[in-house]
Design a protein around this motif. Structure first.
Motif, PDB file in Angstrom:
ATOM      1  N   ASN A  89     -11.160  11.256   4.343  1.00 38.54           N
ATOM      2  CA  ASN A  89     -10.874  11.197   2.904  1.00 38.54           C
ATOM      3  C   ASN A  89     -11.350  12.450   2.157  1.00 38.54           C
ATOM      4  O   ASN A  89     -11.886  12.367   1.066  1.00 38.54           O
ATOM      5  CB  ASN A  89     -11.423   9.921   2.257  1.00 38.54           C
TER       6      ASN A  89
ATOM      7  N   MET B  95       1.790   8.517  -6.239  1.00 38.59           N
ATOM      8  CA  MET B  95       1.077   7.261  -5.985  1.00 38.59           C
ATOM      9  C   MET B  95       1.335   6.255  -7.099  1.00 38.59           C
ATOM     10  O   MET B  95       1.525   5.066  -6.838  1.00 38.59           O
ATOM     11  CB  MET B  95      -0.421   7.506  -5.819  1.00 38.59           C
TER      12      MET B  95
ATOM     13  N   TRP C 136       2.888   2.570  -6.587  1.00 39.51           N
ATOM     14  CA  TRP C 136       2.183   1.405  -7.114  1.00 39.51           C
ATOM     15  C   TRP C 136       3.066   0.639  -8.105  1.00 39.51           C
ATOM     16  O   TRP C 136       3.154  -0.586  -8.044  1.00 39.51           O
ATOM     17  CB  TRP C 136       0.883   1.857  -7.798  1.00 39.51           C
TER      18      TRP C 136
ATOM     19  N   SER D 128      -5.984  -0.975  -1.770  1.00 38.01           N
ATOM     20  CA  SER D 128      -6.514   0.365  -2.044  1.00 38.01           C
ATOM     21  C   SER D 128      -6.959   1.051  -0.756  1.00 38.01           C
ATOM     22  O   SER D 128      -7.016   0.431   0.309  1.00 38.01           O
ATOM     23  CB  SER D 128      -7.707   0.267  -3.002  1.00 38.01           C
ATOM     24  N   GLN D 129      -7.318   2.309  -0.875  1.00 38.99           N
ATOM     25  CA  GLN D 129      -7.783   3.100   0.257  1.00 38.99           C
ATOM     26  C   GLN D 129      -9.068   2.521   0.856  1.00 38.99           C
ATOM     27  O   GLN D 129      -9.221   2.479   2.060  1.00 38.99           O
ATOM     28  CB  GLN D 129      -7.995   4.546  -0.199  1.00 38.99           C
ATOM     29  N   GLY D 130     -10.005   2.112   0.014  1.00 37.40           N
ATOM     30  CA  GLY D 130     -11.228   1.484   0.508  1.00 37.40           C
ATOM     31  C   GLY D 130     -12.196   2.440   1.177  1.00 37.40           C
ATOM     32  O   GLY D 130     -13.025   2.003   1.981  1.00 37.40           O
TER      33      GLY D 130
ATOM     34  N   ALA E  50       0.871  -1.169   0.000  1.00 36.58           N
ATOM     35  CA  ALA E  50       0.000   0.000   0.000  1.00 36.58           C
ATOM     36  C   ALA E  50       0.909   1.220   0.000  1.00 36.58           C
ATOM     37  O   ALA E  50       2.135   1.089   0.144  1.00 36.58           O
ATOM     38  CB  ALA E  50      -0.921  -0.002   1.218  1.00 36.58           C
TER      39      ALA E  50
ATOM     40  N   SER F 181      -8.932  10.249  -2.326  1.00 34.11           N
ATOM     41  CA  SER F 181      -8.073   9.284  -3.010  1.00 34.11           C
ATOM     42  C   SER F 181      -8.660   7.879  -2.916  1.00 34.11           C
ATOM     43  O   SER F 181      -9.283   7.526  -1.919  1.00 34.11           O
ATOM     44  CB  SER F 181      -6.688   9.302  -2.374  1.00 34.11           C
ATOM     45  N   TYR F 182      -8.446   7.094  -3.936  1.00 38.24           N
ATOM     46  CA  TYR F 182      -8.895   5.698  -3.944  1.00 38.24           C
ATOM     47  C   TYR F 182      -7.723   4.720  -3.937  1.00 38.24           C
ATOM     48  O   TYR F 182      -7.757   3.706  -3.264  1.00 38.24           O
ATOM     49  CB  TYR F 182      -9.748   5.407  -5.184  1.00 38.24           C
ATOM     50  N   GLY F 183      -6.675   5.000  -4.705  1.00 38.88           N
ATOM     51  CA  GLY F 183      -5.586   4.059  -4.900  1.00 38.88           C
ATOM     52  C   GLY F 183      -4.607   3.978  -3.751  1.00 38.88           C
ATOM     53  O   GLY F 183      -3.780   3.076  -3.695  1.00 38.88           O
ATOM     54  N   GLY F 184      -4.696   4.882  -2.824  1.00 40.90           N
ATOM     55  CA  GLY F 184      -3.811   4.943  -1.674  1.00 40.90           C
ATOM     56  C   GLY F 184      -4.136   6.213  -0.916  1.00 40.90           C
ATOM     57  O   GLY F 184      -5.039   6.963  -1.295  1.00 40.90           O
TER      58      GLY F 184
ATOM     59  N   TRP G 109      -1.651  -4.912  -4.399  1.00 41.55           N
ATOM     60  CA  TRP G 109      -1.894  -3.573  -3.868  1.00 41.55           C
ATOM     61  C   TRP G 109      -3.198  -3.498  -3.064  1.00 41.55           C
ATOM     62  O   TRP G 109      -4.231  -3.978  -3.515  1.00 41.55           O
ATOM     63  CB  TRP G 109      -1.949  -2.588  -5.025  1.00 41.55           C
TER      64      TRP G 109
END
Length: 184
Positions: A139, A106, A110, A122-124, A90, A143-146, A120
């Motif tokens: 949030n 990011m 990644w 993700s932020q979730g 992550a 961000s979604y990917g981290g 990986w």
């Protein structure tokens, strides 16, 4: 219990605060990259033993700090033997601007994880993107990917957004949950 390591560089202390918040949520061990781009003694061994590795770097000029990049380049020795293959990864970054091209950092984190044949996390989290959302919302940066956080250039690490730090802690909890469920 799963082992989670956070390897990060912090130039002015903001990224270190984010790393600590992620570590608090994940019960993770911190590995600080020093001002010369080196890991402390035992750092590589800690990363080798980890079930999940979290990368952290400030965003400088649209990418990770040179100190983080030096660590990334040095990890090619691990890459050559695929020593981190199938580990969970992550990442997070902080910059002075709300966007500040953090997406490029990011993407670098990644890509480093993918080079190591990693998986990986993700932020979730859904973003706080309504008119009612306050700067200290979870949030808020969206961000979604981290994890992405923002600190004004004239703010001390103590003045960081409570929402960003709480988002970091919650992200750490997600990393721990995913890592634990994978080990089960």
């Amino acid at each position: 219990m799963s082992k989670i390591a956070i390897v990060f560089h912090s130039g002015y202390g903001h990224t270190q605060r984010v790393a600590q918040a992620v570590a608090d949520g994940a019960s993770a061990e911190l590995i600080a990259i020093d001002a010369d781009g080196n890991l402390p003694e035992g750092g590589w061994e800690t990363l080798a033993a980890a079930d999940a590795i979290v990368f952290g770097s400030p965003t400088y000029m649209g990418g990770p700090s040179w100190q983080f990049k030096k660590f990334a380049d040095a990890s090619s020795k691990v890459w050559f033997t695929q020593g981190w293959k199938d580990k969970l990864f992550a990442g997070f970054t902080n910059s002075a601007s709300m966007t500040g091209d953090k997406g490029m950092t990011m993407a670098s984190l990644w890509t480093l994880a993918m080079q190591h044949s990693g998986l990986w996390i993700s932020q979730g989290l859904m973003p706080a993107n309504t008119k009612a959302s306050a700067r200290d919302a979870i949030n808020y940066v969206g961000s979604y990917g981290g994890l992405m956080t923002q600190s004004p250039s004239d703010a001390s690490p103590a003045e960081m957004s409570k929402g960003d730090l709480e988002t970091a802690r919650v992200f750490g909890e997600r990393i721990a949950a995913v890592t634990t469920s994978r080990a089960a």
